[in-house]
Design an enzyme around this catalytic site. Sequence first.
Site, PDB file in Angstrom:
ATOM      1  CE  LYS A 156      -3.926  -2.317   2.129  1.00 40.77           C
ATOM      2  NZ  LYS A 156      -5.141  -2.294   1.341  1.00 40.77           N
ATOM      3  CD  GLU A 190     -11.682  -6.691   6.284  1.00 39.92           C
ATOM      4  OE1 GLU A 190     -11.966  -6.954   5.116  1.00 39.92           O
ATOM      5  OE2 GLU A 190     -11.218  -7.517   7.081  1.00 39.92           O
ATOM      6  CG  HIS A 214      -2.722  -7.940   6.680  1.00 37.56           C
ATOM      7  ND1 HIS A 214      -1.864  -8.343   5.680  1.00 37.56           N
ATOM      8  CD2 HIS A 214      -3.904  -8.549   6.401  1.00 37.56           C
ATOM      9  CE1 HIS A 214      -2.505  -9.133   4.837  1.00 37.56           C
ATOM     10  NE2 HIS A 214      -3.743  -9.283   5.258  1.00 37.56           N
TER      11      HIS A 214
HETATM   12  C1  BG6 Z   1      -6.871 -10.438   3.676  1.00 35.82           C
HETATM   13  C2  BG6 Z   1      -7.770 -11.169   4.643  1.00 35.82           C
HETATM   14  O1  BG6 Z   1      -5.534 -10.800   3.895  1.00 35.82           O
HETATM   15  O2  BG6 Z   1      -7.031  -9.041   3.864  1.00 35.82           O
HETATM   16  C3  BG6 Z   1      -9.218 -10.766   4.435  1.00 35.82           C
HETATM   17  O3  BG6 Z   1      -7.641 -12.574   4.448  1.00 35.82           O
HETATM   18  C4  BG6 Z   1      -9.354  -9.259   4.527  1.00 35.82           C
HETATM   19  O4  BG6 Z   1     -10.070 -11.395   5.388  1.00 35.82           O
HETATM   20  C5  BG6 Z   1      -8.343  -8.567   3.613  1.00 35.82           C
HETATM   21  O5  BG6 Z   1     -10.669  -8.929   4.136  1.00 35.82           O
HETATM   22  C6  BG6 Z   1      -8.351  -7.073   3.860  1.00 35.82           C
HETATM   23  O6  BG6 Z   1      -7.569  -6.415   2.895  1.00 35.82           O
HETATM   24  P1  BG6 Z   1      -7.865  -4.900   2.494  1.00 35.82           P
HETATM   25  O7  BG6 Z   1      -6.721  -4.515   1.629  1.00 35.82           O
HETATM   26  O8  BG6 Z   1      -9.202  -4.896   1.796  1.00 35.82           O
HETATM   27  O9  BG6 Z   1      -7.927  -4.130   3.765  1.00 35.82           O
END
Ligand code: BG6
Length: 475
Positions: A156, A190, A214
């Site tokens: 990102k 999310e 993450h």
């Molecule tokens: C993924 C997870 O690694 O990252 C998902 O497995 C999650 O569950 C996603 O929804 C979120 O990514 P972003 O970039 O949409 O925040």
Amino acid sequence: MAHSAGTLHPEGRIWGLSRQQLTTEQYLDILEKEVRTHAKVADASQEVWQSFCQRIHYQKVDVTELNDFHTLKTTLDSLDHFDNKQDVIAYLAITPKLFEVTCKNLVDAKLDDGNMRVVLEKPMGTDLASSNAINDAVAQYFDEQQLYRIDHYLGKESVQNLLMLRFSNILFEPLWKNEWIDNVQITIAEDLGVEGRGGFYDGIGALRDMMQNHLLQLVCMVAMEPPASMDADSIRSEKLKVLKSLRPMTAIEDINRNSVRGQYTKGIISRIDGDNIVNDSVVPAYRDEPNVNPNSQTETFVAIKAHIDNWRWAGVPFYLRTGKRMQEKFAEIVITFKDVPHKLFSGTPQNMQPNRMVIRLQPDESIRLYVKSKKLGNSMEVQRTFLNLNFHEILQGRRTSAYERLLQDVIESRLPLFVHRDEQAAAWQWVEPIMEAWAKDEVPLYKYSAGSYGPVQSYELIAKDGRTWKEDVLM
Ligand code: BG6
């Protein structure tokens, strides 16, 4: 899209491989539907799409069958432009159970000329032992230098900008330590639920799906020491030091005091467009999602207070949280600085926060530095305002998605934004005792309504330190 932007080598080819017997035309039909639904190039013209299709081929390959790999090698060798000096990249978007046999067959079929890159997608195991087993299996066939473990958060734009900001400006680094920083908050929220992935997600949960990878990678980016250079070894070894400095949470009292796990119940998700609520929809509880056990104990939310035990960060709490079906989708890092030692301006509201740097990763990438300034008028009244580095406004030009950026790095053999196996191991080591305590139900599973910011206990986690999550205060 790299193809239309001209960043892919004109001779670059992409092979779709799977067990299904398909023609390239059938594969392209499937691909076009997916790309137009999910990728940013949904409205690519037919002309662009057709020229992209020239790069694409499909071949049936059962990864357990060496013969299929021999056939693939023969096909590649027969191409005019393919002279065996071309690099081959294998992207393993398959279950990790098949990593070992796939790697073995790639090597046995001589597809690796020593320069092959192998991209590994998560989930890379579900605990330390299974992650080590996967990494050991793959290491029999490929050197660590050939392995590209993807964590798309590292692709990102704002995450890379954070490194640039920290290490190419003199302003921030002197303040980037416990003397001046009060606390760090990192949130990945999310609004979506498990979206048809219930079968995969149930039993995995937010700690493994988001926190182990993450969130902890973002912690590394905030907390790492300046690397000796921007090469992969320097960056990854600094990140590893951070992971190894995370204070272990092993005693159940510690885990209870410093972590909150939650699961969403039925609720309302609102989509907000500007100042207007445009859509309210009632969404089901996690336990009522397809393929989820109706008595599931899997967490869809996690909040943790972590400490990094080193000179720079001693005493600075890192509040980390992530959840599904939260009020809105956003990801941000909030660095809260300490307050001034003596307040000269009476009338400053009690809850007005000290300086804060808010690094917004999504949806709108920006870095804001909140400062106090004077209100217009004759009195010395204070107000909050911010210096805004809004990347969308300031940086014109084509933006690459995290995956596009990372795949381009693989093509160009740039490893710094990929995760070393030692980082993975250290991250698992830290989350494992928490996972184990949760699995034994030694920590309560709290409920939160879909569309909220998580269970009330996640507010208490931070409130008992006399602090608040960013969304709760007057900035
Ligand atoms: C993924 C997870 O690694 O990252 C998902 O497995 C999650 O569950 C996603 O929804 C979120 O990514 P972003 O970039 O949409 O925040």
